[in-house]
Scaffold this motif. Structure first.
Motif, PDB file in Angstrom:
ATOM      1  N   GLY A   1       0.833  -1.198   0.000  1.00 31.39           N
ATOM      2  CA  GLY A   1       0.000   0.000   0.000  1.00 31.39           C
ATOM      3  C   GLY A   1       0.865   1.244   0.000  1.00 31.39           C
ATOM      4  N   THR A   2       0.418   2.257  -0.721  1.00 32.22           N
ATOM      5  CA  THR A   2       1.196   3.488  -0.814  1.00 32.22           C
ATOM      6  C   THR A   2       0.270   4.680  -1.032  1.00 32.22           C
ATOM      7  OG1 THR A   2       3.148   4.464  -1.852  1.00 32.22           O
ATOM      8  CG2 THR A   2       1.586   3.340  -3.321  1.00 32.22           C
ATOM      9  N   ALA A   3       0.820   5.860  -0.914  1.00 33.37           N
ATOM     10  CA  ALA A   3       0.071   7.085  -1.186  1.00 33.37           C
ATOM     11  C   ALA A   3       0.053   7.324  -2.701  1.00 33.37           C
ATOM     12  CB  ALA A   3       0.741   8.264  -0.484  1.00 33.37           C
ATOM     13  N   PRO A   4      -1.002   7.960  -3.223  1.00 31.03           N
ATOM     14  CA  PRO A   4      -1.093   8.212  -4.674  1.00 31.03           C
ATOM     15  C   PRO A   4       0.125   8.952  -5.234  1.00 31.03           C
ATOM     16  CG  PRO A   4      -3.181   8.695  -3.629  1.00 31.03           C
ATOM     17  CD  PRO A   4      -2.193   8.419  -2.518  1.00 31.03           C
ATOM     18  N   GLU A   5       0.645   9.915  -4.491  1.00 25.65           N
ATOM     19  CA  GLU A   5       1.803  10.668  -4.998  1.00 25.65           C
ATOM     20  C   GLU A   5       3.063   9.803  -5.082  1.00 25.65           C
ATOM     21  OE1 GLU A   5       1.007  11.754  -0.671  1.00 25.65           O
ATOM     22  OE2 GLU A   5      -0.178  11.644  -2.490  1.00 25.65           O
ATOM     23  N   SER A   6       3.141   8.762  -4.290  1.00 27.74           N
ATOM     24  CA  SER A   6       4.291   7.847  -4.361  1.00 27.74           C
ATOM     25  C   SER A   6       4.174   6.889  -5.541  1.00 27.74           C
ATOM     26  CB  SER A   6       4.417   7.044  -3.072  1.00 27.74           C
ATOM     27  OG  SER A   6       4.639   7.903  -1.985  1.00 27.74           O
ATOM     28  N   TRP A   7       2.945   6.616  -5.967  1.00 27.33           N
ATOM     29  CA  TRP A   7       2.734   5.670  -7.061  1.00 27.33           C
ATOM     30  C   TRP A   7       3.421   6.143  -8.349  1.00 27.33           C
ATOM     31  CZ3 TRP A   7       2.756   1.374  -9.155  1.00 27.33           C
ATOM     32  CH2 TRP A   7       2.120   1.054 -10.351  1.00 27.33           C
TER      33      TRP A   7
ATOM     34  N   VAL B   1      -2.161  -0.245   6.193  1.00 28.07           N
ATOM     35  CA  VAL B   1      -0.844   0.372   6.345  1.00 28.07           C
ATOM     36  C   VAL B   1      -0.784   1.678   5.544  1.00 28.07           C
ATOM     37  CG1 VAL B   1       1.608   0.106   5.775  1.00 28.07           C
ATOM     38  CG2 VAL B   1       0.372  -1.774   6.858  1.00 28.07           C
ATOM     39  N   ALA B   2      -1.268   1.667   4.325  1.00 28.46           N
ATOM     40  CA  ALA B   2      -1.210   2.845   3.459  1.00 28.46           C
ATOM     41  C   ALA B   2      -2.108   3.972   3.954  1.00 28.46           C
ATOM     42  CB  ALA B   2      -1.582   2.464   2.032  1.00 28.46           C
ATOM     43  N   ARG B   3      -3.167   3.643   4.653  1.00 27.39           N
ATOM     44  CA  ARG B   3      -4.080   4.683   5.172  1.00 27.39           C
ATOM     45  C   ARG B   3      -3.410   5.557   6.227  1.00 27.39           C
ATOM     46  NH1 ARG B   3      -8.756   5.092   2.973  1.00 27.39           N
ATOM     47  NH2 ARG B   3      -9.747   3.296   2.016  1.00 27.39           N
ATOM     48  N   ARG B   4      -2.281   5.118   6.765  1.00 20.44           N
ATOM     49  CA  ARG B   4      -1.530   5.962   7.694  1.00 20.44           C
ATOM     50  C   ARG B   4      -0.941   7.164   6.965  1.00 20.44           C
ATOM     51  NH1 ARG B   4       2.484   1.768  10.153  1.00 20.44           N
ATOM     52  NH2 ARG B   4       1.097   0.026   9.954  1.00 20.44           N
ATOM     53  N   LYS B   5      -0.765   7.044   5.644  1.00 16.65           N
ATOM     54  CA  LYS B   5      -0.144   8.107   4.862  1.00 16.65           C
ATOM     55  C   LYS B   5      -1.108   8.826   3.933  1.00 16.65           C
ATOM     56  CE  LYS B   5       4.305   5.919   5.076  1.00 16.65           C
ATOM     57  NZ  LYS B   5       5.342   5.188   4.449  1.00 16.65           N
ATOM     58  N   SER B   6      -2.247   8.191   3.650  1.00 21.42           N
ATOM     59  CA  SER B   6      -3.177   8.795   2.706  1.00 21.42           C
ATOM     60  C   SER B   6      -4.593   8.276   2.948  1.00 21.42           C
ATOM     61  CB  SER B   6      -2.756   8.451   1.271  1.00 21.42           C
ATOM     62  OG  SER B   6      -3.728   8.894   0.356  1.00 21.42           O
TER      63      SER B   6
END
Length: 183
Positions: free
Chosen positions: A102-108, A136-141
């Motif tokens: 999981g990641t934030a959209p800007e990291s994708w 996990v990704a919801r911690r950042k986005s």
């Protein structure tokens, strides 16, 4: 002891993952330290930590909802999440055929071309299921991107994977060709 198991887990993680030198601990090549040394280092923090003993560590370990630590006889280590200098040795393992990240959209946008790299950690953290990766990704986005990792193909291509615990897998890195956005 007036601290909670969660408080103790955070302190142990800090000592074993990030700054063991602040606690005068020396980890071996696999990240292990003697439990008695860790208990002594925690007690030296004073205050509410002065009453921590081996039983408190074992209770923390036994009641943890997320298994971040491992106890083996008289030794303890953090399983993953290390940011210390030097490399913690891990044994390669055969991963499940599909993992998630999981990641934030800007990291994708960066990941799409460079793949997933460890950033400030020693390893890339991957999840065994989509739900955990999203959490996990919801911690950042608030609107995370969940990626599917073709770990079978990546492993066959020589990418090293390491088992963290029942929901966390580790890799040195994951090239972009093994990633796809999950709808």
């Amino acid at each position: 002891m007036s601290t909670t198991e969660a408080d103790l887990s955070r302190l142990v993680s800090h000592a074993l993952r990030h700054q063991p030198w602040l606690y005068e601990l020396e980890l071996d090549d696999e990240g292990w330290v003697q439990i008695d040394q860790l208990v002594e280092a925690i007690c030296e923090q004073g205050g509410e930590w002065a009453s921590v003993d081996r039983a408190a560590l074992e209770k923390m370990y036994a009641t943890a909802t997320k298994h971040r630590h491992e106890i083996d006889g008289d030794r303890i280590r953090a399983i993953y999440g290390h940011s210390i200098p030097g490399r913690i040795y891990r044994r390669r393992a055969v991963p499940p055929s599909r993992l998630f990240h999981g990641t934030a959209p800007e990291s994708w946008a960066v990941i799409r071309s460079e793949g997933v790299i460890p950033m400030g950690r020693q390893f890339v953290h991957l999840s065994a299921d989509r739900e955990t990766a999203e959490l996990v990704a919801r911690r950042k986005s608030a609107g995370p991107v969940v990626l599917s990792v073709d770990s079978a193909a990546a492993s066959a291509a020589g990418i090293s994977f390491y088992e963290g615990n029942e929901v966390v897998w580790l890799a040195d890195q994951v090239p972009a060709q093994f990633l796809a956005v999950v709808d």
